[in-house]
Design a protein around this motif. Structure first.
Motif, PDB file in Angstrom:
ATOM      1  N   ARG A  24     156.097  33.455  50.839  1.00 44.75           N
ATOM      2  CA  ARG A  24     155.832  32.067  50.797  1.00 44.75           C
ATOM      3  C   ARG A  24     155.132  31.792  49.404  1.00 44.75           C
ATOM      4  N   LEU A  25     154.416  32.646  48.702  1.00 51.67           N
ATOM      5  CA  LEU A  25     153.972  32.717  47.309  1.00 51.67           C
ATOM      6  C   LEU A  25     154.612  32.617  46.327  1.00 51.67           C
ATOM      7  N   TYR A  57     156.418  37.924  44.528  1.00 49.04           N
ATOM      8  CA  TYR A  57     155.563  38.331  45.925  1.00 49.04           C
ATOM      9  C   TYR A  57     156.777  38.508  47.100  1.00 49.04           C
ATOM     10  N   TYR A  67     143.621  34.244  55.606  1.00 50.82           N
ATOM     11  CA  TYR A  67     144.861  35.051  55.327  1.00 50.82           C
ATOM     12  C   TYR A  67     144.898  34.947  53.590  1.00 50.82           C
ATOM     13  N   PHE A 127     146.078  34.482  50.010  1.00 52.94           N
ATOM     14  CA  PHE A 127     146.443  33.462  49.173  1.00 52.94           C
ATOM     15  C   PHE A 127     146.024  33.471  47.773  1.00 52.94           C
ATOM     16  N   GLN A 128     145.219  34.428  47.464  1.00 53.84           N
ATOM     17  CA  GLN A 128     144.449  34.574  46.195  1.00 53.84           C
ATOM     18  C   GLN A 128     145.286  35.224  45.053  1.00 53.84           C
ATOM     19  N   THR A 129     146.276  34.455  44.587  1.00 51.72           N
ATOM     20  CA  THR A 129     147.137  34.747  43.472  1.00 51.72           C
ATOM     21  C   THR A 129     146.303  35.425  42.239  1.00 51.72           C
ATOM     22  N   ASP A 178     147.512  40.976  55.872  1.00 50.94           N
ATOM     23  CA  ASP A 178     147.091  39.727  57.083  1.00 50.94           C
ATOM     24  C   ASP A 178     147.204  40.730  58.145  1.00 50.94           C
ATOM     25  N   GLY A 213     147.155  34.487  59.971  1.00 49.65           N
ATOM     26  CA  GLY A 213     148.124  34.121  58.812  1.00 49.65           C
ATOM     27  C   GLY A 213     149.650  34.469  59.311  1.00 49.65           C
ATOM     28  N   ARG A 214     150.283  35.368  58.402  1.00 55.62           N
ATOM     29  CA  ARG A 214     151.666  35.601  58.530  1.00 55.62           C
ATOM     30  C   ARG A 214     152.002  36.522  59.783  1.00 55.62           C
ATOM     31  N   TRP A 259     142.066  24.465  46.277  1.00 57.31           N
ATOM     32  CA  TRP A 259     142.862  25.536  46.599  1.00 57.31           C
ATOM     33  C   TRP A 259     143.889  24.607  47.760  1.00 57.31           C
ATOM     34  N   HIS A 262     147.062  26.827  53.917  1.00 63.37           N
ATOM     35  CA  HIS A 262     147.893  26.510  54.972  1.00 63.37           C
ATOM     36  C   HIS A 262     147.252  25.980  56.151  1.00 63.37           C
TER      37      HIS A 262
END
Length: 347
Positions: free
Chosen positions: A9-10, A14, A78, A80-82, A99, A104-105, A230, A233
């Motif tokens: 999803r990122l 990814y 989860y 998400f730190q791109t 995760d 999370g996922r 940020w 989700h």
């Protein structure tokens, strides 16, 4: 058998891999490994190719070791730190994030979010991630490629990773901790008292939800819906905490007790934290520039008990997750992380 990676999803670069871990009383359990691969660099010039060919011809061929980092999140969290993924890949490090089960996922319908009764159960998640990451690197770099993996972890994930590293000496190159939760806020006396009260309940009704006030101060400091920057989700990192259950608290307290007795992590350790904490029952603007979740002074005290080689870095203005702090703070964090890695990891 090949790995079944899927687009994540990122976005571009990814992908994720589901790591099946069997079943528990709530059904099938899985963890999820996320990978980031930056766009390939432009092909070398003709002169560059000639130089490379001459170098290979004049020296014995040796497999070049590949460094990889696996990042583990904290509680109600989860990956998400791109920015973190970009930081590592820019340095030639293969980046992965895990995760954990029921986060999370990896969270499945009907599961108790984040619930576990023994932190050692996460060993299966970490082992599966290590094996999958190494296999993924070798699939693109060659089966003979040596893979050197380090763990990076935040908050509760820092506790999980520290205990795993203690039980598995020599398995990782380094342990990098981002505000790890190494002790109950207050003191060991408070922890022992809480453990004694909760133990009978955790043994007989481990999923009992404890009546603990759900404060949204930390969420407010990071979420773009409030005062942060940020996009989060809403189910994987909601405004309030997930239910706090007796069995989970007891497992965490047992981990804290083990840290207090002292660990023997042989890999070099970097502990990064905010310069100060702001703990309170009401919102305070200083929560935008400090750790509003944990006592950072106590954290550092416990961090020195993790092993013989511990570096502590503290950052003025940093939040609980220092990687989610304001951009000027993040620049300082990444600059110091780069400096430490140059000395201990990528030498």
């Amino acid at each position: 058998m090949g790995q079944n990676w899927q687009p994540d999803r990122l976005g571009d670069g990814y992908r994720y891999l589901t790591l099946e871990l069997g079943e528990d009383d709530e059904g099938p359990v899985a963890a999820t490994l996320v990978s980031y691969t930056a766009a390939p660099p432009p092909p070398p010039s003709l002169l560059g190719r000639l130089r490379a060919a001459l170098s290979r011809a004049s020296a014995p061929v040796q497999p070049v070791p590949v460094h990889a980092v696996i990042y583990i999140h904290g509680w109600t969290d989860y990956f998400f730190q791109t920015e973190l993924a970009a930081f590592w890949t820019e340095r030639g490090v293969a980046f992965y994030a895990l995760d954990l089960r029921k986060y999370g996922r990896s969270l499945r319908p009907g599961q108790s979010e984040g619930f576990i009764t023994d932190l050692a159960d996460y060993d299966a998640d970490i082992e599966a991630a290590l094996a999958a990451a190494a296999a993924d690197v070798r699939s693109s770099r060659g089966e003979d490629t040596p893979v050197r993996i380090s763990l990076m972890a935040h908050s509760t994930g820092g506790l999980v990773a520290s205990l795993w590293a203690h039980r598995n000496p020599g398995r990782i190159e380094a342990l990098i901790l981002n505000s790890p939760w190494l002790e109950l806020r207050g003191s060991s006396l408070a922890r022992n008292a809480a453990a004694g009260i909760l133990e009978p309940l955790a043994r007989t009704r481990p999923k009992t939800r404890l009546k603990i006030p759900e404060l949204d101060f930390y969420w407010r400091s990071v979420s773009a819906e409030a005062d942060g920057e940020w996009e989060l989700h809403p189910e994987w990192k909601p405004r309030g905490s997930w239910p706090i259950r007796a069995g989970w608290v007891t497992a965490v307290l047992a981990g804290h007790a083990q840290v207090a007795r002292g660990l023997d992590i042989t890999a070099p350790i970097l502990l990064m934290a905010s310069a100060r904490s702001t703990i309170g029952a009401t919102w305070n603007e200083s929560m935008m520039t400090s750790d509003s979740v944990l006592d950072v002074n106590l954290m550092v005290q416990r961090g020195l008990l993790l092993g013989p080689c511990v570096t502590v870095l503290r950052f003025d203005g940093a939040l609980h997750d220092i990687l989610l702090s304001a951009k000027p703070v993040r620049r300082r964090v990444y600059a110091q992380l780069d400096r430490w890695c140059s000395a201990y990891l990528l030498r």
